[in-house]
Motif scaffolding. Structure first.
Motif, PDB file in Angstrom:
ATOM      1  N   LEU B 165       2.697   3.655   3.286  1.00 48.34           N
ATOM      2  CA  LEU B 165       3.841   3.755   2.916  1.00 48.34           C
ATOM      3  C   LEU B 165       4.089   2.507   2.287  1.00 48.34           C
ATOM      4  O   LEU B 165       4.134   1.093   2.753  1.00 48.34           O
ATOM      5  CB  LEU B 165       4.964   4.029   3.988  1.00 48.34           C
ATOM      6  CG  LEU B 165       4.702   5.250   4.732  1.00 48.34           C
ATOM      7  CD1 LEU B 165       5.933   5.336   5.740  1.00 48.34           C
ATOM      8  CD2 LEU B 165       4.920   6.408   3.741  1.00 48.34           C
ATOM      9  N   TRP B 167       6.999  -0.166   0.972  1.00 45.73           N
ATOM     10  CA  TRP B 167       8.567  -0.427   0.840  1.00 45.73           C
ATOM     11  C   TRP B 167       8.833  -1.505   0.113  1.00 45.73           C
ATOM     12  O   TRP B 167       8.313  -2.672   0.018  1.00 45.73           O
ATOM     13  CB  TRP B 167       8.661  -0.741   2.422  1.00 45.73           C
ATOM     14  CG  TRP B 167       8.434   0.554   3.587  1.00 45.73           C
ATOM     15  CD1 TRP B 167       7.358   0.385   4.035  1.00 45.73           C
ATOM     16  CD2 TRP B 167       9.266   1.462   3.726  1.00 45.73           C
ATOM     17  NE1 TRP B 167       7.610   1.766   4.863  1.00 45.73           N
ATOM     18  CE2 TRP B 167       8.445   2.078   4.694  1.00 45.73           C
ATOM     19  CE3 TRP B 167      10.675   2.101   3.577  1.00 45.73           C
ATOM     20  CZ2 TRP B 167       9.170   3.451   5.449  1.00 45.73           C
ATOM     21  CZ3 TRP B 167      11.259   3.035   3.974  1.00 45.73           C
ATOM     22  CH2 TRP B 167      10.364   3.912   5.033  1.00 45.73           C
ATOM     23  N   THR B 168      10.140  -1.384  -0.454  1.00 45.37           N
ATOM     24  CA  THR B 168      10.307  -2.406  -1.480  1.00 45.37           C
ATOM     25  C   THR B 168      11.313  -3.432  -0.510  1.00 45.37           C
ATOM     26  O   THR B 168      12.432  -3.023  -0.098  1.00 45.37           O
ATOM     27  CB  THR B 168      11.352  -1.943  -2.528  1.00 45.37           C
ATOM     28  OG1 THR B 168      10.408  -1.198  -3.164  1.00 45.37           O
ATOM     29  CG2 THR B 168      11.690  -3.002  -3.469  1.00 45.37           C
ATOM     30  N   VAL B 179      10.206   2.174  -8.784  1.00 50.16           N
ATOM     31  CA  VAL B 179       9.358   2.568  -7.767  1.00 50.16           C
ATOM     32  C   VAL B 179      10.049   3.164  -6.519  1.00 50.16           C
ATOM     33  O   VAL B 179      11.103   2.632  -5.995  1.00 50.16           O
ATOM     34  CB  VAL B 179       8.794   1.400  -7.309  1.00 50.16           C
ATOM     35  CG1 VAL B 179       7.751   1.481  -6.052  1.00 50.16           C
ATOM     36  CG2 VAL B 179       7.845   0.588  -8.494  1.00 50.16           C
ATOM     37  N   PRO B 180       9.419   4.298  -6.150  1.00 48.92           N
ATOM     38  CA  PRO B 180      10.115   5.006  -4.783  1.00 48.92           C
ATOM     39  C   PRO B 180      10.171   4.071  -3.601  1.00 48.92           C
ATOM     40  O   PRO B 180       9.240   3.291  -3.681  1.00 48.92           O
ATOM     41  CB  PRO B 180       9.259   6.164  -4.469  1.00 48.92           C
ATOM     42  CG  PRO B 180       8.180   6.386  -5.701  1.00 48.92           C
ATOM     43  CD  PRO B 180       8.194   5.016  -6.342  1.00 48.92           C
ATOM     44  N   HIS B 181      11.119   4.360  -2.966  1.00 51.18           N
ATOM     45  CA  HIS B 181      11.136   3.461  -1.477  1.00 51.18           C
ATOM     46  C   HIS B 181      11.696   4.464  -0.372  1.00 51.18           C
ATOM     47  O   HIS B 181      12.493   5.036  -0.238  1.00 51.18           O
ATOM     48  CB  HIS B 181      12.594   2.743  -1.729  1.00 51.18           C
ATOM     49  CG  HIS B 181      12.795   1.666  -0.217  1.00 51.18           C
ATOM     50  ND1 HIS B 181      11.823   0.789  -0.053  1.00 51.18           N
ATOM     51  CD2 HIS B 181      13.705   1.811   0.517  1.00 51.18           C
ATOM     52  CE1 HIS B 181      12.380   0.198   1.048  1.00 51.18           C
ATOM     53  NE2 HIS B 181      13.372   0.951   1.478  1.00 51.18           N
ATOM     54  N   PRO B 182      10.471   4.833   0.459  1.00 49.01           N
ATOM     55  CA  PRO B 182       9.013   4.226   0.180  1.00 49.01           C
ATOM     56  C   PRO B 182       8.267   5.054  -0.829  1.00 49.01           C
ATOM     57  O   PRO B 182       8.613   6.128  -1.395  1.00 49.01           O
ATOM     58  CB  PRO B 182       8.533   4.303   1.588  1.00 49.01           C
ATOM     59  CG  PRO B 182       8.949   5.540   2.145  1.00 49.01           C
ATOM     60  CD  PRO B 182      10.251   5.764   1.522  1.00 49.01           C
ATOM     61  N   VAL B 184       4.896   6.859  -1.240  1.00 44.54           N
ATOM     62  CA  VAL B 184       3.867   7.498  -0.107  1.00 44.54           C
ATOM     63  C   VAL B 184       2.533   7.361  -0.904  1.00 44.54           C
ATOM     64  O   VAL B 184       2.483   8.215  -1.876  1.00 44.54           O
ATOM     65  CB  VAL B 184       4.485   8.810   0.345  1.00 44.54           C
ATOM     66  CG1 VAL B 184       3.739   9.450   1.264  1.00 44.54           C
ATOM     67  CG2 VAL B 184       5.884   8.779   0.978  1.00 44.54           C
TER      68      VAL B 184
END
Lengths: 295, 295, 295, 295
Positions: B165, B167-168, B179-182, B184
């Motif tokens: 994962l 994370w930002t 960018v997705p948070h998180p 995957v």
């Protein structure tokens, strides 16, 4: 859609992630649309009204000089308006104005205490949402800057026609582009260390003065989703805001301070659901062999 | 013209400063011309040749997958070429290639020691000149990265199909946009702390793994006039470089790593002349009352 | 016993952690034993041999003056020895000497290129192990400093009897304690920005000069398990190392640079075992309800 | 005597600097006298009174457990007292108590809004004076922490018996000494990123959780003359403050947070006199040849 702020995430084509591509849909940000940056230049406008020599030096007010500099250098890339302490009960900074402001610049000195706490709270919230903030010179002691820094923001000073040299110590920084090394300001008020602020995220400029003093003169800070730049030069008793280099720095900082995020929103407290990444006591996640990619 | 690198400065209309405006003349930088970013994707290309399953996973090589991802997301904003260890005596990284490279990406693993010291010196010099460098995954132990960091760049690892994962932790950073948070990644090699690198200028991403390990997964560094980004995901044994989020990060990093400076040049040692700012024992500078602005 | 470096961990009373208490057993560190700090002052000793006026200024060598300053201020808290370029094939820095050195100070200028690469590798390894390193003045261009920084370490300079003022910008830092603000050095060589080094972990001092130049004059860096401090003042042509304030800074830095870790060791690459935190595909960890604390 | 805070400086033996030596006279600091550190452990003490299971878990209150841990590990090096929300109108934090407190630890959760603004102002001032502050777990949302940070200090959370692993990413940091890598906490509340705080001066620990979340778990900040450490673990629903590793971190942080400065004082605004370093329009300073050292 995946949302960086809330930590929510969606399903897209069976994958647990989604990436916002070049087309960002309803996103009306500067980055997505290329629209002009909406700048609000805030000036206390007290010295200009009370002191003839300041009024003569800055015929359209200090805020006017700052605004003209931004317009001069950014042209159609910015739409600039000004606001002052006595504009209205909100000092010209209503909720609506701030919502339509990408970057706010702040100059104050004689009347920090006359800025209403309600307006300070509002500006603070907008900065944490993602509004850029550029704090100029004596704005170091404004309510909004001390609130963002958490310290006294005190310093040493002297107004005796010191020559100021502004040196770049981060030559790849966007705000330093096109800025002479050093930048010479023939006369300005002196500010000296110790400047009681948190160590900056980035130290861009250092200033020295005739008396041998030094000051961390250009510093960036991220707070919430917002970007903050403090820039030292500029005083009511000197024509600093007509200086081409000073104007270049402020224009660069305006462009730097614009958020790249698709929308303005304050970071919030959220509970992560156990149905989310966490699978509780029968946690398996990607560890289930049958779920492996490629298997 | 004032030149930030050399510290020289000129006279312009009797003023001791000069500001480069929106028109930057002979400046052929991406910032000034809007031309496409010239990207060189370097891949070691050893696993792909020696291991059939890697060749199957990455039919055009890992460098091919990285290059395709950049092209997919940046489109006409980038022109991408690839280079590999066995391309020629320079591993495809001649002086000419590097001079025409705005951003270099680096993936290596099995053959770090086969990269010639001469090429490493050349890449190093170009980074200090202003070429962007993106170091991917096992490139942490490459000669060029350890040379730029000054440390061992060692870490913990395990290749057992961990879920990663990402994370930002710096949500306003350009590299984190979209960018997705998180994010995957269903399976990837694990890297864990302690990662022996200098504290980064900016910490953008943190990764966690099925085993509970953590890694500083996206970090920026400025070195000389160049920008360096280290990004953890990506391994020959997993299809990581087809992952949409990973591709988004790399594409963002390419845009971030391009220098904004008008030309490439290494910082140099220079003597400041006494005829310059320093006026020797009859130093007067701006302190001469008759020289004051407005007097 | 749990070991921060290797990532190994043991069982202690059925718990998976162990904490090293005030008694650290076989630990022979300064922190654990209170023994004197073993300082090695390295000096190039070339100017002193070749230039009569330097020899007169520094009768025991510049290394002698630095060593005397440390002894003067730390007294029994330090045991100081010196080493020079021509001491032996190892420049006085054999494996044995370095193993018994807690903090090394480094001054070089005219003969950086005569320092053997083997010795530089050795010193580098010891710094990453945890030996403290204090780099003085023209040591900025030494092989060991540029290797640790990864950059050119170039700067601007002038030797024309500038007055130097050293200002503290981190007043709570251990190295700044007891140091005047500003510290006045009547004459010294000038160093000016841009100083091509990575942004420091901590910026402690800034220097200004008669000519108006500025320099980041005291900076800390962590590299591997070692602590590095760069301090600007000090030149063969000025009596800087007899200056009480300069001596105070160096003595403070010696105390700061001593590792607190129980032993010296380089960060290494290690594989995490699947029997460790990672439990593979039947991963349960603390998630097994029967294992819960308090249940 | 030269005074770093005020910028005043005196004459000593005809020199313009003075260096405080090992003997610091009237200085009653811990550093100068070796006296015990005066610690005040503040606890909200609401859950303990309202929830029987918390009272059972923490028979002397959470503040009691924190205090006992410090006493256990620091022994005679600390004198610990506790204070709680309902102690008196000042929550046990009168001016006198704070003046005699070297380090304050803060745990609150359910009643942040019941802490009086006057007390928060008082604690804030003492931190800027040089009092150390250790903010624990849910104290992230206390008035004092958000005031010092300038941000929302929001985060993600879940209280579902996650296992927490605390990893060290700054192995030479004083606060990390004697702390296992990783430190395993069998069960604790989860906190996840994005944690809306300024980028720390130093990132010491990262935590991961069963659900795969990550958190910047140990961070240092300097504010004014004070040192602040945020440490994540610890919740009313888990016995975290009996954990040997957690206690080690808190004890280390207490020692780290003590100011080294000879006295407590807030940074203030001061005017530099023209008779000081600045010599006005006949500026000569050290540039007068007859004043040169050695001439």
């Amino acid at each position: 859609m995946t949302d960086m702020t809330t930590g929510d995430h969606g399903e897209e084509g069976g994958r647990r992630f989604a990436v916002t591509g070049p087309d960002r849909g309803a996103d009306s940000s500067v980055a997505a649309t290329g629209r002009a940056i909406r700048v609000t230049v805030w000036g206390e406008n007290v010295h200009e009204r009370n002191e003839p020599e300041v009024a003569e030096r800055y015929p359209t007010g200090m805020h006017g000089a700052v605004a003209e500099g931004i317009e001069e250098l950014l042209g159609e890339r910015a739409v600039v308006r000004t606001a002052t302490l006595d504009a209205d009960a909100d000092h010209g900074l209503s909720e609506e104005v701030l919502r339509e402001t990408d970057v706010l610049t702040w100059w104050g000195h004689a009347a920090h205490d006359q800025v209403s706490d309600e307006v300070v709270e509002r500006v603070h919230r907008h900065v944490l949402d993602g509004m850029g903030l550029i704090v100029l010179h004596s704005g170091h002691w404004s309510k909004i800057f001390t609130k963002l820094m958490g310290t006294t923001c005190t310093l040493r000073w002297r107004s005796e026609h010191d020559r100021e040299l502004v040196w770049t110590v981060d030559p790849t920084h966007p705000i330093a582009q096109g800025v002479p090394h050093p930048m010479v300001i023939d006369e300005d008020e002196m500010y000296g260390e110790f400047f009681d602020v948190p160590a900056p995220d980035e130290l861009v400029f250092l200033s020295t003065f005739s008396g041998g003093e030094v000051f961390r003169s250009g510093m960036t800070y991220k707070r919430g989703h917002g970007r903050v730049f403090y820039f030292r030069p500029g005083d009511q008793d000197y024509p600093t805001y007509f200086h081409a280099g000073v104007r270049r720095v402020i224009a660069n900082a305006v462009e730097w301070a614009v958020t790249l995020r698709p929308r303005r929103e304050t970071p919030v407290l959220l509970r992560h659901d156990t149905e989310d990444f966490y699978r509780g006591f029968d946690y398996t996640g990607a560890l289930d062999p049958s779920a492996r990619v490629g298997s």
